[in-house]
Design a protein around this motif. Structure first.
Motif, PDB file in Angstrom:
ATOM      1  N   GLN A  63      -5.597 -15.825   8.305  1.00 46.76           N
ATOM      2  CA  GLN A  63      -5.935 -14.845   9.183  1.00 46.76           C
ATOM      3  C   GLN A  63      -6.201 -15.128  10.185  1.00 46.76           C
ATOM      4  OE1 GLN A  63      -6.212 -11.853   7.809  1.00 46.76           O
ATOM      5  NE2 GLN A  63      -7.029 -12.780   5.797  1.00 46.76           N
ATOM      6  N   TYR A  90      -3.412  -7.244  20.255  1.00 49.97           N
ATOM      7  CA  TYR A  90      -3.518  -8.840  19.965  1.00 49.97           C
ATOM      8  C   TYR A  90      -3.410  -8.733  22.356  1.00 49.97           C
ATOM      9  CZ  TYR A  90      -5.411  -8.791  15.448  1.00 49.97           C
ATOM     10  OH  TYR A  90      -5.355  -8.365  14.411  1.00 49.97           O
ATOM     11  N   ARG A 116      -6.603   6.692  17.230  1.00 47.98           N
ATOM     12  CA  ARG A 116      -5.085   5.642  16.293  1.00 47.98           C
ATOM     13  C   ARG A 116      -4.866   5.824  14.481  1.00 47.98           C
ATOM     14  NH1 ARG A 116      -8.139   2.282  12.063  1.00 47.98           N
ATOM     15  NH2 ARG A 116      -6.638   0.950  11.646  1.00 47.98           N
ATOM     16  N   THR A 156      -7.701 -13.681  12.252  1.00 50.57           N
ATOM     17  CA  THR A 156      -9.172 -13.276  12.891  1.00 50.57           C
ATOM     18  C   THR A 156      -9.897 -14.755  13.113  1.00 50.57           C
ATOM     19  OG1 THR A 156      -9.327 -11.136  11.969  1.00 50.57           O
ATOM     20  CG2 THR A 156     -11.457 -12.074  12.500  1.00 50.57           C
ATOM     21  N   ARG A 205       0.683  -1.182  -0.003  1.00 50.24           N
ATOM     22  CA  ARG A 205      -0.486   0.481  -0.066  1.00 50.24           C
ATOM     23  C   ARG A 205       0.191   1.435  -0.341  1.00 50.24           C
ATOM     24  NH1 ARG A 205      -4.224  -0.649   4.944  1.00 50.24           N
ATOM     25  NH2 ARG A 205      -1.959  -0.949   5.768  1.00 50.24           N
ATOM     26  N   ARG A 216      -8.617 -12.821   0.775  1.00 46.60           N
ATOM     27  CA  ARG A 216      -7.870 -12.458  -0.103  1.00 46.60           C
ATOM     28  C   ARG A 216      -6.741 -13.794  -0.140  1.00 46.60           C
ATOM     29  NH1 ARG A 216      -5.285  -7.010   2.742  1.00 46.60           N
ATOM     30  NH2 ARG A 216      -6.884  -5.844   2.172  1.00 46.60           N
ATOM     31  N   LEU A 247      -1.263 -12.703   8.057  1.00 41.60           N
ATOM     32  CA  LEU A 247      -0.606 -12.106   9.052  1.00 41.60           C
ATOM     33  C   LEU A 247      -0.958 -13.433  10.009  1.00 41.60           C
ATOM     34  CD1 LEU A 247      -0.623 -10.508  11.899  1.00 41.60           C
ATOM     35  CD2 LEU A 247      -3.190  -9.544  11.489  1.00 41.60           C
ATOM     36  N   TYR A 304     -11.518  -4.487   7.511  1.00 40.74           N
ATOM     37  CA  TYR A 304     -11.080  -4.669   8.864  1.00 40.74           C
ATOM     38  C   TYR A 304     -11.725  -5.571   8.987  1.00 40.74           C
ATOM     39  CZ  TYR A 304      -9.624   0.357   9.994  1.00 40.74           C
ATOM     40  OH  TYR A 304      -9.344   1.208  10.203  1.00 40.74           O
ATOM     41  N   GLY A 305     -11.355  -6.932  10.551  1.00 40.88           N
ATOM     42  CA  GLY A 305     -11.636  -7.413  10.655  1.00 40.88           C
ATOM     43  C   GLY A 305     -13.183  -7.218  11.841  1.00 40.88           C
ATOM     44  N   ASP A 365      -0.576   0.350  13.125  1.00 41.75           N
ATOM     45  CA  ASP A 365      -1.672   0.841  14.185  1.00 41.75           C
ATOM     46  C   ASP A 365      -0.791   1.326  15.143  1.00 41.75           C
ATOM     47  OD1 ASP A 365      -3.634   0.698  12.673  1.00 41.75           O
ATOM     48  OD2 ASP A 365      -3.897  -1.540  13.294  1.00 41.75           O
ATOM     49  N   GLU A 377     -13.489 -11.527   8.897  1.00 41.80           N
ATOM     50  CA  GLU A 377     -12.654 -10.913   8.138  1.00 41.80           C
ATOM     51  C   GLU A 377     -12.654 -10.104   7.310  1.00 41.80           C
ATOM     52  OE1 GLU A 377      -9.468 -10.089   9.809  1.00 41.80           O
ATOM     53  OE2 GLU A 377      -8.827  -8.565   8.062  1.00 41.80           O
ATOM     54  N   LYS A 378     -13.034  -8.464   7.245  1.00 42.60           N
ATOM     55  CA  LYS A 378     -13.103  -7.586   6.033  1.00 42.60           C
ATOM     56  C   LYS A 378     -14.168  -8.333   4.903  1.00 42.60           C
ATOM     57  CE  LYS A 378      -8.233  -6.681   4.568  1.00 42.60           C
ATOM     58  NZ  LYS A 378      -7.630  -6.806   6.263  1.00 42.60           N
ATOM     59  N   ILE A 436     -11.069  -4.476  14.414  1.00 43.99           N
ATOM     60  CA  ILE A 436      -9.647  -4.707  14.799  1.00 43.99           C
ATOM     61  C   ILE A 436      -8.723  -4.076  14.618  1.00 43.99           C
ATOM     62  CG2 ILE A 436      -8.256  -6.293  15.046  1.00 43.99           C
ATOM     63  CD1 ILE A 436     -10.550  -8.775  14.544  1.00 43.99           C
ATOM     64  N   VAL A 437      -8.092  -3.816  15.524  1.00 47.69           N
ATOM     65  CA  VAL A 437      -7.127  -2.625  15.886  1.00 47.69           C
ATOM     66  C   VAL A 437      -6.216  -3.829  15.536  1.00 47.69           C
ATOM     67  CG1 VAL A 437      -5.894  -0.988  16.684  1.00 47.69           C
ATOM     68  CG2 VAL A 437      -8.456  -0.452  15.875  1.00 47.69           C
ATOM     69  N   GLY A 438      -4.982  -3.434  15.458  1.00 50.04           N
ATOM     70  CA  GLY A 438      -3.806  -4.288  15.816  1.00 50.04           C
ATOM     71  C   GLY A 438      -2.770  -4.573  17.036  1.00 50.04           C
ATOM     72  N   LEU A 458       0.960  -4.840  15.647  1.00 49.74           N
ATOM     73  CA  LEU A 458       0.628  -4.490  14.469  1.00 49.74           C
ATOM     74  C   LEU A 458       1.110  -2.643  14.367  1.00 49.74           C
ATOM     75  CD1 LEU A 458      -2.373  -5.910  12.810  1.00 49.74           C
ATOM     76  CD2 LEU A 458      -0.348  -7.042  13.506  1.00 49.74           C
TER      77      LEU A 458
END
Ligand code: G1P
Length: 299
Positions: free
Chosen positions: A235, A213, A259, A237, A23, A231, A116, A176-177, A139, A196-197, A209-211, A136
């Motif tokens: 995952q 856990y 965030r 998630t 990205r 994808r 991930l 996002y998850g 984030d 997930e997504k 979900i934010v990175g 992650l």
């Protein structure tokens, strides 16, 4: 007894920095995304700092081929340090040495970019069968109490896996998850399901979900049993949801703080401006500059 039957001490962080950073091309053609500076320090610095400020003493950094600058960043640089000491530049010396001395870092390389979940699996041996925090570095969370610390405090009351979440705009849901939540107490939800997504119409809520856990060691076996999902990637998630269906309680926590998703060019700009604004040495001048810029745009 599964390790999620009670809250165990958590001492280690796994920081996932093995991605290709597509990205952020073309910059990431040669520069690891996690080394992109946000204000004056690389993205990964914020993640390690959050782990340290949350009381974690061991970091496992997951990297990949072509990312050895990440290891160099956390390694002493005696020549530079000697020069700064000779010149009496103690503030700079502290900046260069601070994190390096504060934490014990182990490295492992993700062998192929398969998602991930697959990346986190590479940390299995180095986490020694204990629970850990996964972060992650894209984030970046600015908060009075570090987001990881906030989560560890909730984990102490609710053993299981924990995930940070925040409300996301509808159009962003497919990135996002997404959680199907059951309220437990303010900011804390027990997870009834997660996906997930998802497409917007199939999202069970807008809690994304934010990175960050907290994961129990059983996660590794769950990852191994998780087929490729969104994808075509393995995952995390899906692996956490598998563990949940097998009896591990999973909670999400709406952290306090701001965030930034620094992993996209626009998000990275927002992170740079937002974090610089909070710094006394940059904030006032930047605010003046932005006011001028916005004034010009309106004219
Ligand atoms: C990952 C996770 C996703 C989470 C996101 C947060 O996705 O898989 O559940 O919402 O991070 O940043 P990625 O952004 O790596 O595609």
């Amino acid at each position: 007894m599964p390790s999620y039957a009670r809250a165990l001490p958590v001492n280690q962080a796994v920081i996932v920095a093995g991605g290709l950073g597509t990205r952020f091309l073309p910059a990431t053609k040669t520069l690891p995304k996690e080394m992109l500076p946000v204000v004056d320090r690389p993205m990964v610095h914020y993640a390690v700092e959050e782990a340290v400020e949350s009381g974690l003493s061991h970091v496992v950094l997951i990297t990949a081929a072509g990312k050895s600058s990440l290891e160099d960043y956390f390694h002493p640089n005696p020549e530079l340090e000697r020069m700064l000491a000779e010149r009496g530049e103690t503030e700079k010396l502290d900046l260069v040495q601070g994190l390096v001395n504060a934490v014990d870092i182990s490295y492992v390389r993700q062998k192929e970019p398969r998602g991930l979940g697959h990346a986190i699996l590479s940390a299995e041996r180095l986490t020694g069968g204990e629970p850990f925090v996964a972060l992650l570095p894209d984030d970046i969370i600015a908060a009075e109490v570090p987001a990881t610390r906030q989560m560890l405090d909730v984990y102490a009351r609710y053993p299981g896996c924990h995930i940070a979440v925040e409300r996301v705009a509808q159009e962003d849901i497919p990135s996002y998850g997404i959680i199907d939540p059951e309220p437990v107490e303010p900011r804390v939800y027990r997870v009834k399901g997660m996906v997930e997504k998802p497409p917007i119409e199939r999202a069970p809520s807008n809690l994304g979900i934010v990175g960050r856990y907290i994961l129990v060691p059983e996660i590794f076996d769950a990852i191994r049993r998780t087929p490729p999902g969104a994808r075509g990637e393995i995952q995390i998630t899906d692996a956490i949801d598998l563990l949940r269906r097998e009896g591990c309680p999973v909670y999400v926590y709406e952290f306090e703080g701001t965030r930034y998703d620094a992993g996209t060019p626009l998000g990275h700009l927002k992170a740079s401006v937002g974090l610089a604004m909070r710094r006394p040495e940059f904030g006032p001048a930047l605010r003046d500059y932005l006011r001028g810029l916005l004034g010009e745009a309106e004219r």
